[in-house]
Design a protein around this motif. Structure first.
Motif, short mmCIF file in Angstrom:
data_model
loop_
_atom_site.label_atom_id
_atom_site.label_comp_id
_atom_site.label_asym_id
_atom_site.label_seq_id
_atom_site.Cartn_x
_atom_site.Cartn_y
_atom_site.Cartn_z
N HIS A 161 0.86 -1.19 0.00
CA HIS A 161 0.00 0.00 0.00
C HIS A 161 0.89 1.24 0.00
CE1 HIS A 161 -3.36 -2.64 0.50
NE2 HIS A 161 -2.91 -3.09 1.67
N PRO A 166 -4.31 2.73 -0.22
CA PRO A 166 -4.65 1.32 -0.39
C PRO A 166 -4.66 0.88 -1.85
CG PRO A 166 -6.12 2.36 1.19
CD PRO A 166 -5.35 3.47 0.54
N THR A 200 -6.30 -1.56 6.20
CA THR A 200 -5.34 -2.27 5.36
C THR A 200 -4.55 -3.27 6.21
OG1 THR A 200 -3.77 -0.46 5.69
CG2 THR A 200 -5.07 -0.44 3.66
#
Length: 385
Positions: A161, A166, A200
């Protein structure tokens, strides 16, 4: 544009001195907790602050388990082992990443395969991944994904990421499920970032975080594995030298690693985590201010993907071309404003030059244009009430 950017950065940080790219801030309970750890004498890999940091990080991210490690690379290494990546295997990753992503693959005796990124996320492209697999891979009778050229097993997919933005996780999950690939998220840079409401590092089979000194929060060095209960238990075992519980005997039942985060570092991390929401609020405001400052200029500010909430760990811009990028880097650094290009593509490095790679058009385009701007939280940030 360059002078107005320099003026903006100096005004934001209220200094005419050198301004780093991303520096840590210690404005909370850091000294109190570190002193408490020293007084307890539990400064190494066992202690209350290690347990607390793991508990609090699991709660913050929504992960079933969080296992602290000595750094983010160690977290990646152990996570790949948890996914049975070993000698002779392949792991698909992106060429536009920090070298630790690829090094962890190599530690396992595996080889990275480089697949292109998306321009709008800076992360591994599901479309490029699907296209590469359709051309270069097949699934055998046992369901393993294999590379056509040599029948080697492609064990996992490892997106990163980038700068806290993301990657397209829904797309990556679909492709990985179709091809029988494990999905490991390198979320080293994205603590506090969410993808459609999920943190994430918690969407794939495993995720990892980093708490290096230049990250959103720091433990000095340090990392974290985000996992379900079963993989979390095994991660804890492997990172503590694979030692079996016993009152006094030393029993180690497999190859393990001395990868545990020291309690001294965890104490720092617990104090930092208490301030994370304040840090994120300021970083997102800085991103908005950068975007406003640069609107209508000859650079494009990089914003979070649709449906995502980025921590804006590093704020970045896209220049018109490499010459423009190099000029921006030169002028800002000469004026005491630290700016940096994106990483050199991993397939250009000597140790990965012979690794398989697909069409890397987007990665090459970004490599020639991205410049990162100062993104530190200011020293006066206080813990939210």
């Amino acid at each position: 544009m360059m002078q107005s950017l320099i003026d903006f950065v100096r005004e934001h940080y209220c200094t005419n001195d050198f301004i780093p790219l991303h520096a840590p801030v210690f404005s909370g309970n850091e000294k109190t907790y570190v002193t408490e750890t020293i007084d307890s004498t539990f400064v190494s890999s066992v202690g209350a602050f290690v347990d607390r940091l793991e508990h609090d990080m699991a709660a913050y991210t929504g992960s079933e388990r969080a296992v602290a490690t000595v750094n983010g690379t160690a977290a990646l290494h152990v996570s790949l082992r948890l996914l049975d990546v070993g000698p002779g295997d392949y792991v698909i990753t992106q060429p536009l990443t920090f070298v630790a992503t690829c090094n962890a693959i190599a530690y396992c005796g595996a080889t990275p395969i480089f697949v292109d990124v998306d321009r709008y996320t800076l992360g591994l492209s599901p479309k490029a991944l699907a296209e590469w697999l359709a051309t270069h891979a097949y699934r055998d009778d046992c369901g393993y994904c294999r590379r056509r050229e040599d029948n080697g097993v492609i064990r996992a997919c490892l997106p990163m990421h980038t700068f806290g933005h993301p990657a397209d996780l829904d797309g990556l999950v679909r492709v990985c499920q179709e091809w029988g690939l494990a999905l490991l998220e390198d979320a080293a840079e994205s603590l506090g970032s969410t993808y459609h409401g999920r943190h994430t590092g918690t969407v794939g089979d495993l995720g990892t975080l980093s708490f290096n000194g230049n990250k959103v929060i720091t433990t000095g060095g340090g990392g974290m594995i985000l996992a379900d209960q079963a993989l979390g238990e095994r991660a804890k075992h492997l990172t503590t030298t694979a030692k079996q519980p016993h009152a006094y005997e030393y029993v180690h039942d497999e190859l393990g690693y001395n990868y545990r985060l020291p309690n001294l570092n965890a104490a720092l991390g617990c104090a930092q985590l208490e301030q994370l929401e304040a840090y994120l609020a300021e970083k997102r405001q800085l991103a908005a201010d950068y975007a406003a400052c640069l609107a209508g200029s000859d650079v494009t500010f990089i914003t979070e993907p649709e449906g995502c909430r980025s921590n804006y760990w590093l704020n970045g811009v896209l220049c018109a071309d490499r010459d423009h990028r190099d000029q921006l880097l030169k002028v800002t650094n000469e004026q005491g404003i630290m700016t940096r290009p994106i990483w050199q593509l991993m397939n250009r490095l000597p140790m990965y030059a012979n690794s398989p790679a697909g069409d890397l058009t987007n990665a090459l385009w970004l490599e020639a244009r991205v410049v990162n701007l100062p993104s530190s939280v200011r020293q006066e940030t206080e813990e939210p009430s």
